[in-house]
Every structure is written in structure tokens, then in C-alpha cells.
Write a protein that holds these residues in place. Structure first.
Motif, mmCIF file in Angstrom:
data_model
loop_
_atom_site.group_PDB
_atom_site.id
_atom_site.type_symbol
_atom_site.label_atom_id
_atom_site.label_comp_id
_atom_site.label_asym_id
_atom_site.label_seq_id
_atom_site.Cartn_x
_atom_site.Cartn_y
_atom_site.Cartn_z
ATOM 1 N N THR A 35 0.802 -1.192 -0.019
ATOM 2 C CA THR A 35 0.146 -0.063 -0.001
ATOM 3 C C THR A 35 0.693 1.261 0.020
ATOM 4 O OG1 THR A 35 -1.714 -1.287 1.216
ATOM 5 C CG2 THR A 35 -1.981 1.242 1.293
ATOM 6 N N LEU A 36 2.020 1.344 0.841
ATOM 7 C CA LEU A 36 2.601 2.491 0.825
ATOM 8 C C LEU A 36 3.601 2.606 -0.513
ATOM 9 C CD1 LEU A 36 4.378 1.813 4.394
ATOM 10 C CD2 LEU A 36 2.427 3.677 3.751
ATOM 11 N N LEU A 37 4.030 1.548 -1.078
ATOM 12 C CA LEU A 37 5.063 1.680 -2.270
ATOM 13 C C LEU A 37 4.106 1.526 -3.548
ATOM 14 C CD1 LEU A 37 7.962 -0.095 -0.567
ATOM 15 C CD2 LEU A 37 7.512 2.242 -0.712
ATOM 16 N N ALA A 38 3.045 1.224 -3.554
ATOM 17 C CA ALA A 38 2.070 1.101 -4.580
ATOM 18 C C ALA A 38 2.649 1.634 -6.064
ATOM 19 C CB ALA A 38 0.624 0.777 -4.544
ATOM 20 N N GLU A 39 2.531 2.789 -5.957
ATOM 21 C CA GLU A 39 2.750 3.605 -7.089
ATOM 22 C C GLU A 39 4.031 3.827 -7.683
ATOM 23 O OE1 GLU A 39 1.463 5.592 -10.148
ATOM 24 O OE2 GLU A 39 0.039 5.189 -8.267
ATOM 25 N N LEU A 80 6.141 1.026 -7.223
ATOM 26 C CA LEU A 80 6.122 -0.174 -7.673
ATOM 27 C C LEU A 80 5.756 -0.348 -9.135
ATOM 28 C CD1 LEU A 80 5.299 -2.567 -4.728
ATOM 29 C CD2 LEU A 80 7.450 -2.230 -5.948
ATOM 30 N N VAL A 81 4.398 0.281 -9.635
ATOM 31 C CA VAL A 81 3.910 0.097 -10.669
ATOM 32 C C VAL A 81 4.601 0.655 -11.767
ATOM 33 C CG1 VAL A 81 1.860 1.290 -12.053
ATOM 34 C CG2 VAL A 81 1.433 -0.018 -9.863
ATOM 35 N N GLY A 82 5.284 2.025 -11.369
ATOM 36 C CA GLY A 82 6.147 2.686 -12.267
ATOM 37 C C GLY A 82 7.316 2.040 -12.663
ATOM 38 N N MET A 83 7.623 1.105 -11.765
ATOM 39 C CA MET A 83 8.935 0.287 -12.201
ATOM 40 C C MET A 83 8.558 -0.933 -12.779
ATOM 41 S SD MET A 83 11.615 -1.588 -9.496
ATOM 42 C CE MET A 83 10.294 -2.825 -8.868
ATOM 43 N N LEU A 84 7.604 -1.653 -12.499
ATOM 44 C CA LEU A 84 7.157 -2.778 -13.168
ATOM 45 C C LEU A 84 6.385 -2.812 -14.410
ATOM 46 C CD1 LEU A 84 5.666 -4.553 -10.132
ATOM 47 C CD2 LEU A 84 8.109 -4.966 -11.089
ATOM 48 N N PHE A 85 5.735 -1.692 -14.632
ATOM 49 C CA PHE A 85 4.840 -1.559 -15.851
ATOM 50 C C PHE A 85 5.235 -0.275 -16.819
ATOM 51 C CE2 PHE A 85 2.107 -3.256 -12.490
ATOM 52 C CZ PHE A 85 1.987 -4.601 -13.199
ATOM 53 N N SER A 86 4.833 -0.235 -17.919
ATOM 54 C CA SER A 86 5.021 0.638 -19.044
ATOM 55 C C SER A 86 4.239 1.910 -18.463
ATOM 56 C CB SER A 86 4.897 0.359 -20.356
ATOM 57 O OG SER A 86 3.464 0.053 -20.493
ATOM 58 N N LYS A 87 4.614 3.179 -19.284
ATOM 59 C CA LYS A 87 3.942 4.456 -18.910
ATOM 60 C C LYS A 87 2.417 4.438 -19.170
ATOM 61 C CE LYS A 87 8.000 7.164 -20.320
ATOM 62 N NZ LYS A 87 8.670 8.252 -20.869
ATOM 63 N N GLU A 88 1.778 3.352 -19.837
ATOM 64 C CA GLU A 88 0.564 3.330 -19.982
ATOM 65 C C GLU A 88 -0.163 3.153 -18.775
ATOM 66 O OE1 GLU A 88 -0.248 1.712 -24.513
ATOM 67 O OE2 GLU A 88 0.856 0.519 -23.149
ATOM 68 N N TYR A 89 0.708 2.485 -17.965
ATOM 69 C CA TYR A 89 -0.237 1.893 -16.474
ATOM 70 C C TYR A 89 0.044 3.084 -15.393
ATOM 71 C CZ TYR A 89 -0.440 -2.548 -18.764
ATOM 72 O OH TYR A 89 -1.091 -3.519 -19.576
ATOM 73 N N ALA A 90 0.552 4.224 -15.952
ATOM 74 C CA ALA A 90 0.686 5.203 -14.713
ATOM 75 C C ALA A 90 -0.573 5.759 -14.059
ATOM 76 C CB ALA A 90 1.257 6.391 -15.389
ATOM 77 N N GLY A 91 -0.591 5.770 -12.924
ATOM 78 C CA GLY A 91 -1.712 6.015 -12.193
ATOM 79 C C GLY A 91 -2.779 5.034 -11.598
ATOM 80 N N THR A 92 -2.373 3.853 -11.745
ATOM 81 C CA THR A 92 -2.826 2.481 -11.430
ATOM 82 C C THR A 92 -2.355 2.109 -10.093
ATOM 83 O OG1 THR A 92 -1.439 1.047 -12.538
ATOM 84 C CG2 THR A 92 -3.535 1.976 -13.685
ATOM 85 N N GLY A 93 -1.584 2.701 -9.286
ATOM 86 C CA GLY A 93 -0.814 2.400 -8.146
ATOM 87 C C GLY A 93 -1.929 2.183 -7.070
ATOM 88 N N TYR A 94 -3.127 2.848 -7.252
ATOM 89 C CA TYR A 94 -4.082 2.765 -6.248
ATOM 90 C C TYR A 94 -4.949 1.495 -6.311
ATOM 91 C CZ TYR A 94 -7.609 3.870 -9.713
ATOM 92 O OH TYR A 94 -8.327 3.873 -10.906
ATOM 93 N N LEU A 95 -4.734 0.720 -7.433
ATOM 94 C CA LEU A 95 -5.430 -0.644 -7.680
ATOM 95 C C LEU A 95 -4.599 -1.640 -7.047
ATOM 96 C CD1 LEU A 95 -6.707 -0.119 -11.443
ATOM 97 C CD2 LEU A 95 -8.017 0.236 -9.208
ATOM 98 N N LEU A 96 -3.421 -1.414 -7.292
ATOM 99 C CA LEU A 96 -2.470 -2.340 -6.468
ATOM 100 C C LEU A 96 -2.377 -2.179 -5.160
ATOM 101 C CD1 LEU A 96 -0.219 -4.382 -6.707
ATOM 102 C CD2 LEU A 96 1.348 -2.725 -6.700
ATOM 103 N N ALA A 97 -2.468 -1.033 -4.606
ATOM 104 C CA ALA A 97 -2.629 -0.858 -2.936
ATOM 105 C C ALA A 97 -4.038 -1.682 -2.416
ATOM 106 C CB ALA A 97 -2.757 0.625 -2.812
ATOM 107 N N ILE A 98 -5.089 -1.378 -3.172
ATOM 108 C CA ILE A 98 -6.494 -2.000 -2.695
ATOM 109 C C ILE A 98 -6.245 -3.415 -2.965
ATOM 110 C CG2 ILE A 98 -8.709 -2.229 -2.918
ATOM 111 C CD1 ILE A 98 -8.890 0.956 -3.932
ATOM 112 N N GLY A 99 -5.783 -3.982 -3.992
ATOM 113 C CA GLY A 99 -5.885 -5.386 -4.329
ATOM 114 C C GLY A 99 -4.983 -6.101 -3.277
ATOM 115 N N LEU A 100 -4.092 -5.696 -2.912
ATOM 116 C CA LEU A 100 -3.012 -6.686 -2.143
ATOM 117 C C LEU A 100 -3.614 -6.977 -0.864
ATOM 118 C CD1 LEU A 100 0.456 -4.688 -2.551
ATOM 119 C CD2 LEU A 100 -0.280 -6.870 -3.391
ATOM 120 N N TRP A 101 -4.631 -6.118 -0.224
ATOM 121 C CA TRP A 101 -5.371 -6.519 0.906
ATOM 122 C C TRP A 101 -6.329 -7.797 0.699
ATOM 123 C CZ3 TRP A 101 -4.044 -5.101 5.546
ATOM 124 C CH2 TRP A 101 -3.193 -4.100 5.870
#
Length: 512
Positions: free
Chosen positions: A339-343, A345-366
Motif C-alpha cells: 500500500t505504501l509503495l504501490a505507485e 512499484l507500478v512505475g518500475m514494473l509496468f510501462s507508462k500506459e499504466y501510470a496512475g494505477t498504483g491505487y488499484l495495486l494498493a487496494i488489491g493486495l489486501w
């Protein structure tokens, strides 16, 4: 489990000589070699853990490559098609495998007759489902490529139908299954990375998945044929009636769990374009990979729990309590740190098209800690032969998850769809615990949750400071801070957890 026809198939040479020296009571017989039993459970857990680590790491690596090579729209296509077929695959696999594995763990002599009947039943079911899938896809999908991808994924129904994993799960011989799982994933990953370079070759993704599955299943078949005879398919309506009568509750539980896990992606896929499906599916796949590790405990411990709950209730209670403690100790910090490092992490793992989806990873991990505990409670009820106790709440959850996710998706967007799964997971944890309370088997897990949460709070400032330099440094530093804080509070005792989780029979024998 077996029909009267199967129960008569007993030849004199199949009766082991050691049967004459067995004690009359089955409970002392189990405690004859407690150390050997404990080593077997521990080795099975280690095999499954290593296999899942290889499979999840390989799958995530392939997924990250596909998000870049196929783009958001192309990845959304394969993610939605896979989710639809995977639900049907679970219907083929879990319609009989769990019940048959439970019976084989208690009566290994039924292996050959059950294999004959189960393969016939699953093959017929796979053919019916594949026909319905191709027909519905032809009528509803406008793009021919979407239909082709869906149909190719549908071939997994047949590879699943001929799988013999239930034999080795029931007899606790999981080393071969671990090798088979790794082989399936590695062949799939190598094929996709070598042959899928862009969206024009998107159909090769399901092709290589089916090829990998077939190779892994073929390895299990080679071992089975070396030890047993060639199966002879037998269609008996009486057997189908018995397995549907006795296994319908377990099948409902397994399918309900699968639907709850995949409901949000299915709703997003049916109400959104492929672009939203792709942006939603990539973080969803990361969260699902972590959730898989929570399910390892059920697979490794289920045959033993089925015996322990029957013969040594106190040992089974302690084993379940230790499993809950392990799950909370491992998954809570993952959810907090993610949750703390979601954004970043998304920037490191995915391409620029997925920018701004960190909140989905933060919620989904729970969903990993919540659904792991909820499903562990249901597995415990199956081992207790109390499937009907908690099935009502689980089926109601599966029926209600779709409207709930749809409503939240409509009101709050993509993050609302992900939050709907968390709300349902929390409700299932509470109802599952209440079902165990009524049976007098509930774990004492409230103190297991307090220490991991307190230790996770201690790692928060470390993660926030270190992420200024690099996200991997923040992950490493946060993990170290969590471990130090947990040890300082005395909240982790590896020796005790190992003893109670993997040597419960020995303790029960000593207590007797």
C-alpha cells in the motif's frame, strides 16, 4: 465415496501383510511413525512452496513482458479471456478432485477404480463446457480475434480433465506435482517470450499455455503408468450420481471461492473497454499471485487435517492456529508495504500506459490476507466433514459479489470494483470464524493479528524515507525493519510454528 461396484473390486494380492499386525484402533496406527509423518508433511509443504515460488515468479515475469509487448488493449483481451476460461477450468477440476483426494487420503486402495471413473466424468464435463464456451463466444463476441483467443484458452478444459493431480494430492506425494507445475510454467514462459513479440501474435499466448499444461500433465501420466495400469474410462451414471451427491457441497465451495476472486475482473471486463481491463488486470494479476501463496497451506495440510480432525481434534486445532499465525505474519506486512509503495512499484514494473494505477495495486493486495484466511476456514470445515456448515454464507457471497462489485464500479470507478472484493472477503472471514465457533474448533488468532500490525507500523517510516532513493531499497529496508520489530515483540517463534504445523501427530501421540 466408491459405488458398490467399486467396493467389490478387491483382489487377494492387494491386501498388505502388515495389515495383520496393525492395532485395532486407527488412531494409534497413525501415531506409529510420527516423525516420518511430520517429515512428509514438511517436505510436501517445501515442495509446493518452491514450485509456487518458481511458477508465480515466472508468471509475473511473463505478465510484465506481455503488458509491454501487447499494450494495454491487447493485454486486456487475454486477461479477460483467461479469467472466463479459468472459472470453467475450476468447475472441471474441483467438481470431483477435492472429494476424491479426501477419500484417497483415507483409502489408497481405491486409486485405480476411482481414476477410471473420474477421468470419464471429467472428460464428459469438459466436452460439454467447451461446446458451450465456443457457442456463446461465437454469438457474443464481435471481433474474430477475441473468439479465437477465448477458444484456444478453452482447450485448457481438456488438459485439466485428463490431469491426475488428485491422485498425488490424496496420497501426499507432492514432489512430482511440484516438478510438473514448474515444467508447465517454464514451457509456457519460454514459448511466450520467444514467439510473442507484438499484438499480431496474440493467439500464441493461449497456445503456449495449453502446450505447457499438456507437458506437465504428461509427466504425471508417465509416473502413473509406471506405477499403475492404463486407466479404463468407465461411464457409470451411478458413480456420477454419487459424486454429484457427495461432492456438490465441496464443488459449490470451490466454485464460489473462484467466483469471488475473479468477480471484479469479470465485471470490469463486461462493463468496460479493453483499455480499462488491461489497466485493471495488471495490478490484479500481481495481487492474485500473492494470494496464491496463501492457498499453498490448504493444499499441503488438507489430507493431514482430514485425518487429524477425526482422530486428534486438539492437534488439529493447534495446527490450524499455527497456520493462521503464519499467514498473518507473512501477508499483513506485504499488504501494508504494498500500500505504501504501490505507485513507485507500478512505475518500475509496468510501462507508462499504466501510470496512475498504483491505487488499484494498493487496494488489491489486501485481498491476499482476507481471502486466504476466509478460504482456510472453509478448507477446515471440509476436512471436518462439515461442508454444509459454511457453504450457505459462501454461496451467498458468490451470488452477491457480482451485484456488489457492479454497484461500486458504477458509483466509484475501478477502485470501487476492487474494494467490493475486500468487503466480501471481510464478511467471509467473520462468518467462517463464526461457523468454526459453533463447531468448537475456532482458532485463537486475535493475538496473531496484533503483532504483525504493530510491526508493520514500525516499518512505515523506513519505507517512506528509503523510497526517495529507490523502491527496491525501500522494500528491503521495510522488510528488515518489520523482522526486527517482530522479533523484539516476541511475536515469531519458528521452532514452535514448525512443530505444531508440521508435527501435529507426534504431539497428539505424546499427549495420548
Amino acid at each position: 465415496m466408491a459405488s458398490p461396484t467399486l467396493s467389490k473390486r478387491r483382489s487377494p494380492h492387494r491386501v498388505p501383510s502388515r495389515r495383520l499386525t496393525q492395532p485395532p484402533s486407527s488412531a494409534p496406527a497413525i501415531a506409529i511413525c510420527p516423525r516420518a509423518r511430520g517429515r512428509r508433511i514438511a517436505s510436501n509443504f517445501a515442495f509446493l512452496s518452491m514450485a509456487e515460488l518458481v511458477c508465480r515468479a515466472s508468471s509475473v515475469f511473463v505478465m510484465l513482458a506481455l503488458t509491454k509487448r501487447l499494450g494495454v488493449d491487447g493485454y486486456g483481451r487475454i486477461e479477460f479471456a483467461f479469467s472466463v476460461v479459468f472459472w470453467l477450468v475450476l468447475l472441471v477440476r474441483d467438481s470431483s478432485d477435492v472429494m476424491v483426494a479426501r477419500e484417497l487420503s483415507r483409502h489408497p486402495r481405491l486409486i485405480k477404480p476411482l481414476v477410471d471413473h473420474v477421468l470419464a466424468f471429467k472428460t464428459l464435463l469438459a466436452a460439454v463446457l467447451f461446446s458451450g464456451l465456443t457457442l456463446v463466444g461465437w454469438l457474443t463476441l464481435r471481433d474474430h480475434t477475441d473468439w479465437t483467443v477465448l477458444t484456444l484458452y478453452g482447450l485448457m478444459l481438456f488438459t485439466t480433465a485428463i490431469g491426475l493431480d488428485f491422485v498425488y494430492r490424496g496420497t501426499e506425494s507432492l514432489g512430482l506435482l511440484a516438478i510438473s507445475l514448474c515444467l508447465r510454467t517454464l514451457i509456457y514462459g519460454a514459448g511466450v517470450l520467444a514467439f510473442v513479440g507484438d499484438v499480431k501474435r496474440i493467439t500464441w499466448v493461449p497456445i503456449w499455455l495449453v502446450v505447457g499444461e499438456a507437458c506437465g500433465i504428461g509427466l504425471v501420466w508417465l509416473h502413473y503408468l509406471h506405477k499403475y495400469r492404463m486407466p479404463r474410462l468407465r461411464f457409470e451414471f451411478r458413480f456420477i450420481y454419487i459424486i454429484m451427491q457427495r461432492g456438490r457441497t465441496v464443488c459449490l465451495i470451490q466454485l464460489s471461492q473462484a467466483l469471488i476472486c475473479a468477480a471484479d475482473l469479470l465485471v470490469v471486463g463486461m462493463t468496460s473497454g479493453r483499455w480499462d481491463v488491461g489497466r485493471y488486470g495488471a495490478p490484479y494479476r500481481i495481487a492474485t499471485a500473492i494470494l496464491t501463496f496463501g492457498l499453498i497451506f490448504q493444499q499441503a495440510a488438507f489430507p493431514t487435517l482430514a485425518r487429524l480432525w477425526r482422530h486428534h481434534s486438539e492437534a488439529g486445532r493447534e495446527a490450524l492456529d499455527s497456520l493462521v499465525e503464519v499467514l498473518m505474519t507473512v501477508l499483513v506486512p506485504v499488504a501494508v508495504g504494498g500500500t505504501l509503495l504501490a505507485e513507485p512499484l507500478v512505475g518500475m514494473l509496468f510501462s507508462k500506459e499504466y501510470a496512475g494505477t498504483g491505487y488499484l495495486l494498493a487496494i488489491g493486495l489486501w485481498r491476499a490476507p482476507l481471502l486466504s484466511i476466509a478460504f482456510l476456514y472453509q478448507t477446515t470445515l471440509i476436512a471436518l466433514n462439515r461442508e454444509t456448515v459454511g457453504v450457505r454464507s459462501l454461496v451467498l457471497g458468490a451470488v452477491g459479489i457480482g451485484p456488489l462489485v457492479f454497484l461500486l464500479r458504477w458509483q466509484f470507478g475501478l477502485w470501487g470494483a476492487s474494494s467490493g472484493v475486500l468487503l466480501m472477503g471481510l464478511a467471509l472471514v467473520l462468518t467462517g470464524y463464526r461457523s468454526l465457533v459453533r463447531e468448537g474448533r475456532q482458532p485463537i488468532w486475535h493475538h496473531h493479528l496484533g503483532r504483525p500490525l504493530a510491526a508493520s507500523l514500525a516499518m512505515v517510516p523506513v519505507c517512506l524515507v528509503l523510497q526517495r532513493w529507490h523502491v527496491l531499497l525501500a522494500v528491503s529496508g521495510g522488510a528488515l525493519a518489520y523482522a526486527v520489530a517482530l522479533l523484539a515483540m516476541g511475536g515469531f517463534h519458528p521452532a514452535r510454528l514448525w512443530r505444531t504445523a508440521f508435527h501435529p501427530v507426534a504431539e497428539a501421540g505424546e499427549a495420548a
